[in-house]
Motif scaffolding. Structure first.
Motif, PDB file in Angstrom:
ATOM      1  N   ASP A   1       0.813  -1.218   0.000  1.00 41.33           N
ATOM      2  CA  ASP A   1       0.000   0.000   0.000  1.00 41.33           C
ATOM      3  C   ASP A   1       0.847   1.269   0.000  1.00 41.33           C
ATOM      4  O   ASP A   1       0.344   2.367   0.230  1.00 41.33           O
ATOM      5  CB  ASP A   1      -0.958   0.007   1.197  1.00 41.33           C
TER       6      ASP A   1
ATOM      7  N   SER B   1      -5.477   3.600  -9.740  1.00 45.29           N
ATOM      8  CA  SER B   1      -5.305   2.394  -8.924  1.00 45.29           C
ATOM      9  C   SER B   1      -6.621   1.636  -8.898  1.00 45.29           C
ATOM     10  O   SER B   1      -7.672   2.230  -8.665  1.00 45.29           O
ATOM     11  CB  SER B   1      -4.851   2.747  -7.499  1.00 45.29           C
TER      12      SER B   1
ATOM     13  N   PRO C   1      -8.319  -2.002  -7.345  1.00 46.46           N
ATOM     14  CA  PRO C   1      -8.163  -3.219  -6.541  1.00 46.46           C
ATOM     15  C   PRO C   1      -8.402  -4.470  -7.395  1.00 46.46           C
ATOM     16  O   PRO C   1      -9.326  -4.506  -8.213  1.00 46.46           O
ATOM     17  CB  PRO C   1      -9.237  -3.066  -5.448  1.00 46.46           C
TER      18      PRO C   1
ATOM     19  N   THR D   1      -3.223  -4.705  -5.956  1.00 47.83           N
ATOM     20  CA  THR D   1      -3.771  -3.531  -6.638  1.00 47.83           C
ATOM     21  C   THR D   1      -3.064  -3.339  -7.971  1.00 47.83           C
ATOM     22  O   THR D   1      -1.846  -3.516  -8.068  1.00 47.83           O
ATOM     23  CB  THR D   1      -3.597  -2.263  -5.780  1.00 47.83           C
TER      24      THR D   1
ATOM     25  N   TYR E   1      -1.878  -0.686 -10.659  1.00 47.61           N
ATOM     26  CA  TYR E   1      -1.570   0.739 -10.735  1.00 47.61           C
ATOM     27  C   TYR E   1      -1.269   1.118 -12.187  1.00 47.61           C
ATOM     28  O   TYR E   1      -0.508   0.423 -12.869  1.00 47.61           O
ATOM     29  CB  TYR E   1      -0.360   1.084  -9.866  1.00 47.61           C
TER      30      TYR E   1
END
Length: 211
Positions: free
Chosen positions: A143, A172, A174, A181, A183
């Protein structure tokens, strides 16, 4: 697109490169005055951001899937009618491009991604999903990566050299597993070696399909 097509309230992106340091800022258009685009002043930690004359600055405006870019602009801090502004000199028409037409090359390999902290740069291996001329996507279960964070993609080569390219995280998403995640990143600088690398990967993948 030229300076007469801008309107107050629009958001532009300023990409700055000074020596080996790259950064990116979003700025809001406040006024248009002659050949100057007056931008709301950018502050970091309460201090007004300065743009040294030796810095290379590009200004980009994006509208839907089309981007307009003015390269190596002059920008300075001014006081106009008792207000501070960052004044960007916009001359002539912008170069244009379509982000949707940037061909993405699937990678599917772990590569080092560097992020920057107060203690200095740190790197971690992340799964690089794909790379294009304008950005890349990676998957990670850490994170640490937040929107607007500047990161650097490090692409190792067979000759032991490394292609370094700085980017800003702009998206981003999920993953379905609830842990990782995805990105999406937009490059804020260019590396002339990237095009050759992408072409080489495409050729290898086409060769694999034929065999």
């Amino acid at each position: 697109m030229n300076i007469n097509d801008f309107a107050p309230g629009q958001i532009v992106q300023l990409d700055i490169k000074l020596d080996n340091i790259s950064g990116s800022y979003d700025a809001k258009v406040a006024l248009i005055y002659k050949s100057l685009l007056l931008l709301e002043p950018i502050y970091i930690g309460g201090a007004l951001v300065g743009f040294p004359k030796s810095a290379e600055v590009n200004l980009t405006y994006t509208e839907q899937s089309t981007y307009f870019i003015w390269k190596k602009i002059n920008i300075r801090t001014i006081i106009f009618k008792n207000h501070h502004y960052h004044a960007a000199e916009i001359i002539g028409d912008a170069e244009t491009g379509n982000r949707r037409n940037n061909f993405r090359v699937y990678i599917g390999e772990d590569m080092p991604v560097t992020y920057f902290t107060e203690e200095g740069p740190r790197s971690m291996n992340c799964l690089i999903k794909d790379i294009s001329e304008t950005g890349f996507a990676f998957i990670c279960d850490d994170d640490t990566f937040q929107l607007e964070r500047t990161v650097r993609l490090n692409i190792p080569q067979k000759d032991r050299s490394v292609i370094h390219i700085s980017a800003k995280i702009v998206r981003s998403v999920p993953m379905d597993d609830g842990v990782r995640t995805l990105y999406g990143c937009h490059f804020i600088e260019r590396n002339p070696k990237l095009s050759g690398y992408l072409m080489k990967i495409q050729r290898l993948k086409q060769h694999d399909k034929l065999n």
